[in-house]
Design a protein around this motif. Structure first.
Motif, PDB file in Angstrom:
ATOM      1  N   THR A   1       0.839  -1.197   0.000  1.00  0.00           N
ATOM      2  CA  THR A   1       0.000   0.000   0.000  1.00  0.00           C
ATOM      3  C   THR A   1       0.880   1.256   0.000  1.00  0.00           C
ATOM      4  OG1 THR A   1      -1.726  -1.232   1.115  1.00  0.00           O
ATOM      5  CG2 THR A   1      -1.875   1.158   1.245  1.00  0.00           C
TER       6      THR A   1
ATOM      7  N   ASP B   1      -6.169   1.922   1.077  1.00  0.00           N
ATOM      8  CA  ASP B   1      -6.721   1.402   2.336  1.00  0.00           C
ATOM      9  C   ASP B   1      -7.809   2.376   2.770  1.00  0.00           C
ATOM     10  OD1 ASP B   1      -5.081  -0.770   2.374  1.00  0.00           O
ATOM     11  OD2 ASP B   1      -3.845  -0.133   4.060  1.00  0.00           O
TER      12      ASP B   1
ATOM     13  N   THR C   1      -4.327  -4.046   4.813  1.00  0.00           N
ATOM     14  CA  THR C   1      -5.275  -4.084   3.708  1.00  0.00           C
ATOM     15  C   THR C   1      -6.158  -5.315   3.883  1.00  0.00           C
ATOM     16  OG1 THR C   1      -3.648  -3.011   2.320  1.00  0.00           O
ATOM     17  CG2 THR C   1      -5.469  -4.100   1.191  1.00  0.00           C
TER      18      THR C   1
ATOM     19  N   ASP D   1      -4.181  -2.962  -5.564  1.00  0.00           N
ATOM     20  CA  ASP D   1      -3.463  -3.202  -4.309  1.00  0.00           C
ATOM     21  C   ASP D   1      -4.193  -4.337  -3.589  1.00  0.00           C
ATOM     22  OD1 ASP D   1      -1.929  -2.979  -2.018  1.00  0.00           O
ATOM     23  OD2 ASP D   1      -3.038  -1.259  -1.222  1.00  0.00           O
ATOM     24  N   THR D   2      -3.454  -5.366  -3.215  1.00  0.00           N
ATOM     25  CA  THR D   2      -4.108  -6.543  -2.624  1.00  0.00           C
ATOM     26  C   THR D   2      -3.708  -6.704  -1.159  1.00  0.00           C
ATOM     27  OG1 THR D   2      -2.278  -7.998  -3.217  1.00  0.00           O
ATOM     28  CG2 THR D   2      -4.053  -7.773  -4.837  1.00  0.00           C
TER      29      THR D   2
HETATM   30 MG   LIG Z   1      -1.698  -2.950   2.101  1.00  0.00          MG
END
Ligand SMILES: [Mg+2]
Ligand SMILES: Nc1nc2c(ncn2[C@@H]2O[C@H](COP(=O)(O)OP(=O)(O)OP(=O)(O)O)[C@@H](O)[C@H]2O)c(=O)[nH]1
Length: 695
Positions: free
Chosen positions: A17, A44, A55, A74-75
């Motif tokens: 992130t 986030d 996250t 973004d995972t």
């Molecule tokens: Mg993250």
């Protein structure tokens, strides 16, 4: 414009992130870099993510590099949220795998890289946190080569490692060690280059090597490695340059047939459903109509709870029936990711990621239009835990059920199950963090205060042998107007349940076959001991029906004509008999673990591991540290986690991830199920008759 759909993947806390924030800033999308620790990042955005600094859901943002729109996803890195990653993998053109320069390769990094390599997703590696004390480039690069893949090329080195002033220094054509490494790695995958390399080891032109590096990286054969820091920005410009040079951006065929995959579903402020779709070809427009629920066949399988079928993908469809359609829904609005967040548009085209409103029944994993070609599925390990959920206020029972249903819709690997005998609602889970997140979401978003029981493990059943059964229509023992014969055979590990036909597809109306297949899938959810039956092939060996008929001048007569209901009722009966003839064995999930403990803790640790039924391998002593790999039943992982601090003066680190299933020895470590298929034929018939009478 070309588009690059880019995933950022890593073990929890590696800096995905933070890196996303940096990339957005350097592309000019945001003026101020947000921070995970202050809860101010773009991706986030959920309240819980901001509170916890992790996250939980995948999130999309976009930026532009030259003529390429990058849609960055973004995972989450925490293993409890692996289902989010699984959905995203199918829509990516490339990824950046982030690895901490301090912690190095971690358990989840290995799980992810295995998936990326199997799917041949082009992947760049970013070694992050080069500014942190304890950062070690050489050790991490060696760890990557040893534990992830030898096909890596470091694109530069870091000066000032472990300090705020660290900088990435790219290698150039004059660095002999770099060009030698390039030639060596690239020659592995290209015969012609190998021949030229053998002829003259140092004579390959640098431009040719760079060209070949780009070509091989875009095919996922070689992985360029960048180093730097998401916090100081070191190496981020070079990584940005690498995204368009080493990953395949494309245009897609906007004039082709509609083909898209839904990889995320969320609810808007008014509770409306929003589906995130990645388009592979064609275009979708506002007011387009789509069959409700997209490709139901595909989804039927995805939704079947903790389905272990074909974790290596590519097995979908073995003998399965084509999907049917039931109703349509209309796209009422579209927004497309272009630069930063999504903006309202009237269409989403091949290559793009868009948000769709209006698709009532859409669910994660749905295919819109035709399935994307050449995209194998990857399935990570299924959830191995489950918990009983009860509302603290009895009046909230209905609200709790509805809320959990909605959450399961957004996360298809959250399996929701009702045990009618005990009157309980059960939720399958990956771990304790996921449990806490669900509890907090229920309270925060739905106003339902729920209590969760201690988690127990989810076992599975595998057929012990072959069993078959059939009933012929119109015979005295058969209470239903249908002929169904089924055979159950064991199948290789991880092949999932597969349904096949040994009868002609044209021998009966399609709806009857569909009723049989759906009932087989549903019945296998609970085998003889109440657990899902996996790794089996169910073959339909007999089929037959009576067509719609009536006495002269009378209406359609149900007592003379087969209905889908006859097939559903009989299939369940036949499959239960076939299964009981085959017999099944119960298996429990086992995790692989990696322990790093002080060397002197090894002695006291061993009896604890034995008591927890763990099987440790040989210890590796590294100075003051002892590294230990092994296996432990999933049911015992929590206790090991709890014991670890006391046994290791708080210094021990445990990583554990699902490995495989092993037959249960002695008593099952899980709660026996009470709601499993009644195998007694009379009991079942009574049950069907009561149901019919109640209608
Ligand atoms: Mg993250
Ligand atoms: N010193 C330093 N800290 C970093 C760096 N990148 C991230 N961090 C810190 O590491 C922690 C985790 O960062 P995140 O960006 O949330 O990591 P993540 O990979 O997104 O974590 P999950 O999404 O929860 O898996 C935060 O405290 C960040 O401030 C870096 O390059 N250097």
């Amino acid at each position: 414009m070309r588009t690059l759909n880019l995933g950022i993947l890593a073990h929890v806390d590696a800096g995905k992130t933070s890196l996303t924030e940096r990339l957005l800033h350097s592309a000019g999308v945001i003026d101020k870099i947000g921070s995970v620790d202050a809860g101010s990042t773009q991706t986030d955005s959920l309240a819980l993510e901001r509170q916890r600094g992790i996250t939980i859901k995948s999130a999309v943002v976009s930026f532009v590099i030259g003529d390429v729109t990058v849609n960055l996803i973004d995972t989450p890195g925490h293993p409890d949220f692996i289902a989010e990653v699984e959905r995203v993998l199918g829509v990516l053109d490339g990824t950046v795998l982030v690895i901490s320069a301090v912690e190095g390769v971690q358990a989840q990094t290995r799980v992810l890289m295995r998936a990326l390599r199997r799917l041949r997703i082009p992947t760049l590696i970013f070694v992050n946190k080069a500014d942190r004390a304890g950062a070690h480039a050489g050790r991490v690069l060696a760890g990557i080569a040893e534990r992830l893949t030898p096909s890596i090329v470091a694109m530069g080195s870091v000066t000032g490692l472990g300090t705020q002033g660290c900088e990435f220094r790219p290698y150039g054509p004059d660095e002999a060690a770099f060009t030698a490494r390039l030639a060596e790695v690239l020659a592995e995958h290209d015969e012609e280059l190998l021949a030229d390399y053998v002829r003259d080891e140092t004579g390959l032109p640098y431009r040719r090597l760079r060209r070949e590096l780009a070509a091989q990286a875009r095919r996922g054969l070689v992985h360029p490695v960048f180093l730097g820091s998401a916090i100081t920005g070191a190496g981020v410009a070079e990584l940005t340059g690498g995204l368009t040079r080493f990953l395949p951006a494309g245009r897609g065929d906007a004039a082709g047939p509609v083909s898209g995959t839904v990889f995320k579903v969320e609810r808007g402020p008014a509770g409306e459903k929003i589906a995130y779709v990645r388009m592979f070809s064609g275009a979708l427009h506002v007011r387009d109509r789509l069959p409700s629920g997209g490709d139901r066949g595909q989804r039927g399988r995805d939704r079947s709870g903790p389905d272990r079928s074909g974790r290596d993908g590519g097995r979908d469809g073995g003998g399965r029936l084509p999907a049917g359609r039931d109703g349509e829904s209309k796209i009422t609005a579209i927004s497309v990711f272009e630069r930063g967040p999504a903006v309202r548009r009237d269409q989403v085209r091949a290559g793009q990621i868009g948000k769709l409103w209006g698709l009532r029944d859409v669910q994660i994993g749905d295919t819109l239009g035709v399935p994307p070609a050449g995209r194998p599925r990857h399935r990570f390990a299924p959830p191995t835990l489950e918990t009983v959920v009860v509302p603290r206020r009895p009046a909230d029972k209905g609200a709790l059920h509805a809320a959990l249903g909605q959450l399961a819709e957004q996360d298809p690997l959250i399996g929701l199950r009702r045990d009618d005998v005990r009157g309980e609602l059960l939720l399958s889970l990956y771990g304790e963090v996921q449990k806490e997140v669900i509890q907090a979401t229920l309270a925060g978003e739905y106003g339902v205060d729920a209590a969760f029981s201690a988690s127990t493990t989810i076992c599975i059943e595998r057929p012990a042998g072959t069993g078959a059964a059939f009933e012929i229509i119109g015979t005295p023992t058969n209470p239903f107007l249908a002929t169904v014969g089924l055979r159950v055979d064991p199948a290789p590990v991880d092949s999932g349940p597969v349904f096949r036909l040994e009868v002609e597809l044209g021998s009966m109306p399609f709806a009857f076959f569909k009723a049989v297949e759906e009932t087989v899938t549903r019945t296998l959810q609970q085998g003889i001991h109440g657990w899902q039956v996996i790794d089996c092939v169910v073959t339909m060996t007999h089929s037959g029906y009576w067509p719609r008929q009536s006495h002269a001048h009378a209406h359609f007569d149900k007592s003379m004509s087969s209905t889908a209901g006859d097939f559903r009722n009989l299939t369940r009966l036949i499959l239960m008999s076939a299964l009981s003839r085959a017999g099944t064995t119960v298996h429990e999930p086992v995790h692989r673990f990696h322990l790093e403990i002080p060397a002197d803790a090894y002695g006291p640790m061993l009896p604890v591991l034995t008591r927890l039924r763990a099987v440790p391998g040989a210890p590796a002593m590294r100075g003051p540290l002892c590294l230990l790999d092994g296996e432990i039943p999933a049911a015992q992982v929590r206790e090991l986690e709890e014991q670890l601090p006391a046994l290791t003066r708080g210094e021990g680190v445990l990583e554990a991830a699902f490995g495989h299933y092993q037959p249960v020895r002695g008593t099952a470590p899980s709660r026996p199920r009470t709601d499993h298929n009644p195998l007694n034929r009379e009991e079942y018939l009574l049950h069907v008759m009561r149901r019919v009478a109640a209608r």
